[in-house]
Motif scaffolding. Structure first.
Motif, short mmCIF file in Angstrom:
data_model
loop_
_atom_site.label_atom_id
_atom_site.label_comp_id
_atom_site.label_asym_id
_atom_site.label_seq_id
_atom_site.Cartn_x
_atom_site.Cartn_y
_atom_site.Cartn_z
N UNK A 40 129.46 41.71 73.78
CA UNK A 40 129.92 40.79 74.83
C UNK A 40 128.93 40.74 75.98
N UNK A 41 128.76 39.55 76.53
CA UNK A 41 127.78 39.34 77.60
C UNK A 41 128.33 39.83 78.94
N UNK A 42 127.60 40.73 79.59
CA UNK A 42 127.95 41.21 80.93
C UNK A 42 126.86 40.74 81.89
N UNK A 43 127.20 39.77 82.73
CA UNK A 43 126.18 39.15 83.58
C UNK A 43 125.56 40.14 84.55
N UNK A 44 126.37 40.97 85.21
CA UNK A 44 125.84 41.90 86.21
C UNK A 44 124.88 42.91 85.60
N UNK A 45 125.27 43.47 84.46
CA UNK A 45 124.38 44.45 83.82
C UNK A 45 123.12 43.78 83.31
N UNK A 46 123.24 42.54 82.84
CA UNK A 46 122.06 41.82 82.38
C UNK A 46 121.08 41.58 83.54
N UNK A 47 121.58 41.14 84.69
CA UNK A 47 120.72 40.90 85.85
C UNK A 47 120.11 42.20 86.35
N UNK A 48 120.92 43.27 86.38
CA UNK A 48 120.39 44.56 86.84
C UNK A 48 119.27 45.04 85.93
N UNK A 49 119.47 44.92 84.63
CA UNK A 49 118.45 45.36 83.69
C UNK A 49 117.18 44.51 83.82
N UNK A 50 117.37 43.22 84.03
CA UNK A 50 116.22 42.33 84.19
C UNK A 50 115.41 42.69 85.43
N UNK A 51 116.11 42.93 86.55
CA UNK A 51 115.41 43.26 87.80
C UNK A 51 114.74 44.62 87.72
N UNK A 109 121.12 28.76 85.18
CA UNK A 109 121.38 30.09 84.63
C UNK A 109 122.85 30.44 84.76
N UNK A 110 123.45 30.12 85.89
CA UNK A 110 124.87 30.41 86.08
C UNK A 110 125.73 29.64 85.08
N UNK A 111 125.37 28.39 84.83
CA UNK A 111 126.13 27.62 83.85
C UNK A 111 125.99 28.22 82.45
N UNK A 112 124.79 28.69 82.13
CA UNK A 112 124.59 29.33 80.83
C UNK A 112 125.39 30.63 80.72
N UNK A 113 125.46 31.39 81.83
CA UNK A 113 126.25 32.62 81.83
C UNK A 113 127.73 32.31 81.62
N UNK A 114 128.20 31.24 82.28
CA UNK A 114 129.60 30.83 82.08
C UNK A 114 129.85 30.42 80.63
N UNK A 115 128.89 29.72 80.04
CA UNK A 115 129.04 29.30 78.65
C UNK A 115 129.06 30.51 77.71
N UNK A 116 128.24 31.53 78.01
CA UNK A 116 128.24 32.73 77.19
C UNK A 116 129.58 33.46 77.26
N UNK A 117 130.15 33.53 78.46
CA UNK A 117 131.47 34.18 78.58
C UNK A 117 132.53 33.40 77.80
N UNK A 118 132.46 32.09 77.84
CA UNK A 118 133.42 31.29 77.06
C UNK A 118 133.23 31.51 75.57
N UNK A 119 131.97 31.63 75.15
CA UNK A 119 131.71 31.89 73.74
C UNK A 119 132.26 33.26 73.33
N UNK A 120 132.13 34.25 74.21
CA UNK A 120 132.67 35.58 73.91
C UNK A 120 134.18 35.52 73.75
N UNK A 121 134.84 34.73 74.61
CA UNK A 121 136.30 34.59 74.49
C UNK A 121 136.68 33.88 73.20
N UNK A 122 135.86 32.91 72.80
CA UNK A 122 136.12 32.21 71.54
C UNK A 122 135.95 33.16 70.36
N UNK A 123 134.91 33.98 70.38
CA UNK A 123 134.69 34.96 69.30
C UNK A 123 135.82 35.97 69.27
N UNK A 124 136.25 36.42 70.46
CA UNK A 124 137.35 37.38 70.52
C UNK A 124 138.62 36.80 69.91
N UNK A 125 138.88 35.52 70.15
CA UNK A 125 140.06 34.88 69.58
C UNK A 125 139.96 34.82 68.06
N UNK A 126 138.76 34.53 67.56
CA UNK A 126 138.58 34.53 66.11
C UNK A 126 138.84 35.92 65.52
#
Length: 320
Positions: A183-194, A150-167
């Motif tokens: 944009x993906x916010x990991x902390x808010x996503x985990x809080x909402x899930x819990x 899950x952490x690796x997927x979250x890192x990949x999502x943040x990288x994708x957001x940076x790529x989209x922002x550059x575009x």
């Protein structure tokens, strides 16, 4: 018997449907004997036998058959493997099961060399150490592995957001507005899930009158263990990888991982070589009282010597 114990640990769980019983099972059979582990998600039963014990039981159940133990073991392996692989009874054999709180009997009826062949697996209640080795520790390891995933997927999502922002900064725009994402916010996503998960559990507890339909709507389908079949279908490759990794670590560093590594015997057989404190027969009550007095095993720990702090050097600047 070490080969049987190690082999059983590395086997995946299979889901069996026998008449009215849904069971999880794993088995390992060689020319030296067999080991079998069965669970109905409430209890776990275990049996392990060597060649002499197999020969004795074969004589008791099949008086007209005379064969070396290896032949009986090979035949049992040929009967069990299709059952464990497909979950359905093969045409050339019939399986039935009876179990109580302390024992489980798995009956097999087949033919060998044109004569009726009968077998009974007499499984006793597995020891807590064996349950820990085959279920608790692997499931904990799987949870940690999935958390890393899950952490690796979250890192990949943040990288994708940076790529989209550059575009976007380069002037690129979406041709279809429905594809726009925030944009993906990991902390808010985990809080909402819990928070949502806790709210669903609380509602299910406070409003049981809504019935199982309400529970099905509120509780995620992925958390439905059911009869264990989802665990077998979806997670066995990860289970095998985790158990093999732990076995390799235990071989390189004996005593690492499970604090009680030994070849202790369960009530009906032998536990794995990874369990190191042998249990004496009839000593479960004494062990329980010892655990109640010292639940964390603190009394057996030696105090770690304190390391003297090294004197910090005064930082020096480039021009000092």
């Amino acid at each position: 018997m070490e080969e049987l114990e190690q082999g059983l640990l590395q086997q995946p769980w299979a889901w069996l449907q026998l008449t009215e019983n849904s069971l999880l099972a794993k088995a390992y059979i060689t020319k030296q004997g067999y080991a079998l582990l069965v669970s109905n998600l409430q209890q776990v039963w275990h049996e392990q036998m060597d060649t002499s014990e197999v020969s004795q039981r074969a004589k008791e159940l099949n008086k007209r058959l005379t064969a070396p133990p290896a032949a009986f073991l090979c035949h049992l392996d040929n009967l069990l493997q299709p059952l464990l692989k497909d979950g359905a009874q093969p045409d050339e054999a019939a399986f039935s099961c009876d179990h109580g709180a302390e024992a489980l009997i798995l009956r097999v009826r087949s033919e060998l060399s044109g004569l009726p062949f009968y077998w009974r697996f007499h499984c006793s209640l597995a020891s807590p150490s064996l349950v820990s080795q085959h279920l608790i520790r692997p499931l904990m390891g799987m949870s940690l592995a999935l958390q890393c995933h899950v952490r690796e997927l979250a890192t990949l999502l943040r990288m994708k957001d940076l790529e989209i922002q550059d575009y976007q900064e380069s002037g690129a725009t979406l041709s279809r507005g429905r594809l726009k994402t925030e944009p993906f916010e990991e902390n808010s996503f985990l809080d909402r899930f819990l928070v949502e998960g806790a709210r669903n559990m609380l509602n299910a507890f406070l409003y049981p009158q809504h019935g199982p339909e309400c529970l099905e709507e509120k509780l995620p389908e992925a958390c439905d263990v059911s009869d264990g079949r989802p665990f077998v279908v979806n997670l066995q490759s990860l289970y095998v990888a985790v158990t093999r990794q732990e076995l390799q670590v235990g071989q390189k560093h004996p005593g690492a991982g499970d604090p009680e590594t030994s070849s202790s015997a369960s009530p009906g057989g032998t536990d794995s070589h990874l369990l190191s404190q042998p249990e004496q027969p009839g000593s479960s009550e004494a062990s329980l009282s010892a655990l109640e007095k010292d639940p964390l095993g603190i009394a057996g720990l030696t105090q770690r010597p304190q390391l003297s702090k090294a004197k910090r050097k005064k930082p020096r600047g480039l021009f000092s």
